[in-house]
Scaffold this active site. Structure first.
Site, PDB file in Angstrom:
ATOM      1  N   LYS A 116      46.402 -43.519 -20.409  1.00 57.70           N
ATOM      2  CA  LYS A 116      47.894 -44.077 -20.895  1.00 57.70           C
ATOM      3  C   LYS A 116      49.004 -43.832 -20.159  1.00 57.70           C
ATOM      4  O   LYS A 116      49.925 -44.750 -20.093  1.00 57.70           O
ATOM      5  CB  LYS A 116      47.969 -43.482 -22.523  1.00 57.70           C
ATOM      6  CG  LYS A 116      49.064 -44.103 -23.160  1.00 57.70           C
ATOM      7  CD  LYS A 116      49.101 -43.616 -24.760  1.00 57.70           C
ATOM      8  CE  LYS A 116      47.964 -44.181 -25.369  1.00 57.70           C
ATOM      9  NZ  LYS A 116      48.026 -43.546 -26.770  1.00 57.70           N
ATOM     10  N   GLU A 156      46.485 -42.959 -32.120  1.00 54.22           N
ATOM     11  CA  GLU A 156      47.740 -42.828 -32.258  1.00 54.22           C
ATOM     12  C   GLU A 156      48.697 -44.084 -31.914  1.00 54.22           C
ATOM     13  O   GLU A 156      48.432 -44.542 -30.800  1.00 54.22           O
ATOM     14  CB  GLU A 156      48.080 -41.604 -31.347  1.00 54.22           C
ATOM     15  CG  GLU A 156      47.618 -40.427 -31.543  1.00 54.22           C
ATOM     16  CD  GLU A 156      47.813 -39.158 -30.449  1.00 54.22           C
ATOM     17  OE1 GLU A 156      48.827 -38.725 -30.348  1.00 54.22           O
ATOM     18  OE2 GLU A 156      46.930 -39.295 -29.389  1.00 54.22           O
ATOM     19  N   ARG A 161      33.948 -40.375 -22.105  1.00 54.34           N
ATOM     20  CA  ARG A 161      34.914 -41.399 -22.118  1.00 54.34           C
ATOM     21  C   ARG A 161      34.477 -42.659 -20.853  1.00 54.34           C
ATOM     22  O   ARG A 161      33.768 -42.420 -20.070  1.00 54.34           O
ATOM     23  CB  ARG A 161      36.100 -40.999 -21.790  1.00 54.34           C
ATOM     24  CG  ARG A 161      36.543 -40.361 -20.217  1.00 54.34           C
ATOM     25  CD  ARG A 161      37.807 -39.851 -20.207  1.00 54.34           C
ATOM     26  NE  ARG A 161      39.020 -40.867 -20.328  1.00 54.34           N
ATOM     27  CZ  ARG A 161      40.312 -40.799 -20.336  1.00 54.34           C
ATOM     28  NH1 ARG A 161      40.916 -39.734 -20.557  1.00 54.34           N
ATOM     29  NH2 ARG A 161      40.819 -41.968 -20.313  1.00 54.34           N
TER      30      ARG A 161
END
Length: 576
Positions: A273, A37, A263
């Site tokens: 983030k 994104e 992850r």
């Protein structure tokens, strides 16, 4: 030769692909994608995904798409699009002609949404966001139907087209999939698939005022692009049911397989983030490319190399369960790479003046020094040697302990590529008592580092000629956080309380050998005995050099000091 005979050491995703190729699934194709994104900078967690997706595609002769899932214009920017492309290229990967955007498919996605409405599988809901959350239920309690769930197909189509036309304000309506409000998987409790956003999009401008949600967009974009293996992190495991539901209900020609992997979690850092944004916005770091940040741009500025990051990602493997990788492994990978590739040079970070009293005044010798001592055939540079030098202040002790083999009064050491040096006299600042100058003598017969009479010295020191040295600023970086798990905090505090106040030390009076006047940001250097360094691409200028330390070298003296300290604690009565 078959794929099974040529591939690298296996991981479970590689094994899945091997089985698919063996069975002829997907027509023997491997098409992956990296779908960021464009609302922030990439970090090491993304690097793992990039290496995995592009690496598997390359390994099996397939292709990997770079696709921007740009469905939330209020948080997206061209700056992020450009930085992401730069980071992927820098890591060594190429998407060729396969640069895509979810916004390329907005027309198709709208048509798919209409198709769901016509099939009675989607409806326009007029509950507020808070009400939708309240109706959704909890992990232990089922949700309840929206009062708008049974609107007719005609009414839903009318409302949805009017949403597209801009008749309604943000938050007044959303389009929801009609699945099961009692599903044990909360994701399937009539998720929102379209919402109103009256915000200009960085690519489509103001053409659209409704935007598809990520979960709806993601699976359909994969299908449109004929992705065979949709690889994502474990946080999307529950979303797989919605991924499959959308593709099954729309009966798409291509139904990619979603595969989840663990992850990346790194000790002494954060890869959320939201937390990284907090560090930047609150000024705890200088920006997204601060060399203490785990962003790819920050690591590039610090001096990390693509090969080191790729090797790290290969070493940590691909697992199904979340775990934390020690930062020491990443540091090992960059040391391993730079040990092979970095130019050896000399720099003095905490200088102390040395005057060689028996060296001829005005004489300057040009000594040859290899850039790679173990591979001299790869080239030399010359370093000037003169009567006045700088050495590291830490390389001298006036009253040294027994195991200190560096310079002290009456003791002899070797100067790298030069001569044996003996300290004869020490000059102190009359006010502070601090050592300011060392008066020494040298043995002219020891040029090159060996003594004709066979005598040995136990230490070799780096140095620079005082008259020829280049002034520079050097930044020493350490862990950004004090604890391996920065989120391990007392009640009432957040991860910011674990910031390391010593994560950055700036040395402003360093002296470097003159060859570094031509240093460039693409070259990595080993300052002999000190660590690996690179020119700071953000602050350095030709007339004011700034170097960043990438990673330290192992310091045997530090180990000795710790061992000595430990033995004193364990044996406090032992005479030393």
């Amino acid at each position: 030769m078959s794929f099974a005979e040529t591939v690298q050491p296996s991981n479970f995703i590689r094994n899945i692909i091997l089985e698919d190729l063996k069975s002829g699934k997907h027509g023997g194709q491997v098409i992956t994608r990296f779908p960021p994104e464009p609302n922030g900078y990439l970090h090491m967690g993304h690097a793992k995904s990039i290496c995995l997706n592009f690496g598997l595609a390359k390994e099996f002769g397939g292709e990997c798409h770079l696709r921007f899932d740009d469905t939330n214009p209020s948080k997206e920017d061209v700056e992020y699009v450009e930085s992401i492309q730069e980071d992927v290229r820098w890591l060594g990967f190429d998407w060729g002609s396969h640069l895509h955007y979810a916004s390329d498919y907005f027309g198709q996605l709208f048509a798919f949404a209409v198709q769901l409405i016509e099939a009675g599988k989607a409806y326009v809901c007029s509950l507020s966001a808070d009400e939708i959350r309240e109706y959704r239920g909890t992990l232990t309690e089922p949700g309840k139907d929206s009062p708008y769930r049974n609107r007719s197909v005609a009414e839903n189509l009318d409302l949805f087209h009017r949403m597209k036309a801009g008749e309604f304000e943000e938050g007044s309506h959303v389009l929801r999939a009609k699945i099961n409000m009692s599903s044990p998987n909360i994701i399937l409790r009539d998720p929102t698939i379209y919402r109103i956003r009256k915000v200009s999009h960085h690519r489509t401008g103001n053409i659209w005022c409704i935007y598809p949600m990520y979960d709806f967009t993601h699976c359909l974009s994969d299908s449109i692009e004929n992705i065979t293996h949709s690889i994502c992190t474990l946080e999307f495991e529950n979303n797989r049911a919605l991924y499959d539901w959308v593709l099954d209900e729309l009966n798409t020609e291509c139904h990619p397989q979603q595969i989840e992997f663990a992850r990346l979690n790194l000790s002494y850092t954060v890869l959320s983030k939201r937390k990284l944004i907090q560090l930047v916005d609150q000024g705890h770091v200088s920006g997204w490319d601060d060399p203490r940040m785990p962003t790819i741009s920050g690591m590039r500025r610090r001096g990390y190399t693509p090969r080191a990051i790729q090797n790290f990602c290969e070493r940590i493997g691909v697992a199904r369960r979340d775990s934390t990788v020690d930062m020491a492994l990443l540091e090992y990978c960059i040391r391993e790479d730079l040990n092979d590739s970095a130019l050896r040079v000399m720099g003095v970070l905490n200088p102390i003046k040395v005057i060689i009293d028996n060296y001829p005044e005005g004489l300057v010798e040009e000594l040859e020094a290899p850039y790679y001592p173990d591979r001299p055939e790869k080239g030399y540079r010359t370093v000037p040697f003169s009567r006045e030098l700088y050495i590291e202040a830490d390389d001298f002790m006036e009253d040294p302990p027994k195991k200190f083999f560096r310079l002290s009064p009456g003791k002899e050491v070797r100067l790298r590529y030069a001569y044996f040096l003996k300290c004869e006299r020490v000059v102190h600042d009359p006010l502070t008592g601090k050592v300011t100058t060392l008066h020494c003598s040298y043995d002219p017969e020891t040029r090159g580092g060996g003594a004709p009479d066979g005598r040995k010295v136990k230490a070799t020191l780096h140095w620079v000629s005082a008259a020829h040295a280049i002034p520079a600023e050097v930044k020493l970086y350490n862990h950004l956080f004090l604890k391996p798990d920065p989120t391990d905090t007392p009640d009432g505090q957040d991860f910011i309380s674990n910031l390391n106040p010593g994560s950055l030390e700036i040395l402003r009076d360093c002296r470097l050998e003159p060859s570094l006047s031509k240093a460039d940001v693409h070259t990595r250097y080993q300052f002999e005995r000190l660590g690996y360094f690179c020119l700071d691409s953000g602050n350095s200028r030709p007339d004011a050099l700034v170097f960043n330390r990438t990673v330290t070298l192992r310091d045997e003296w530090e180990k000795i000091k710790k061992q000595d300290s430990g033995s004193r604690i364990q044996n406090p009565k032992k005479k030393r």
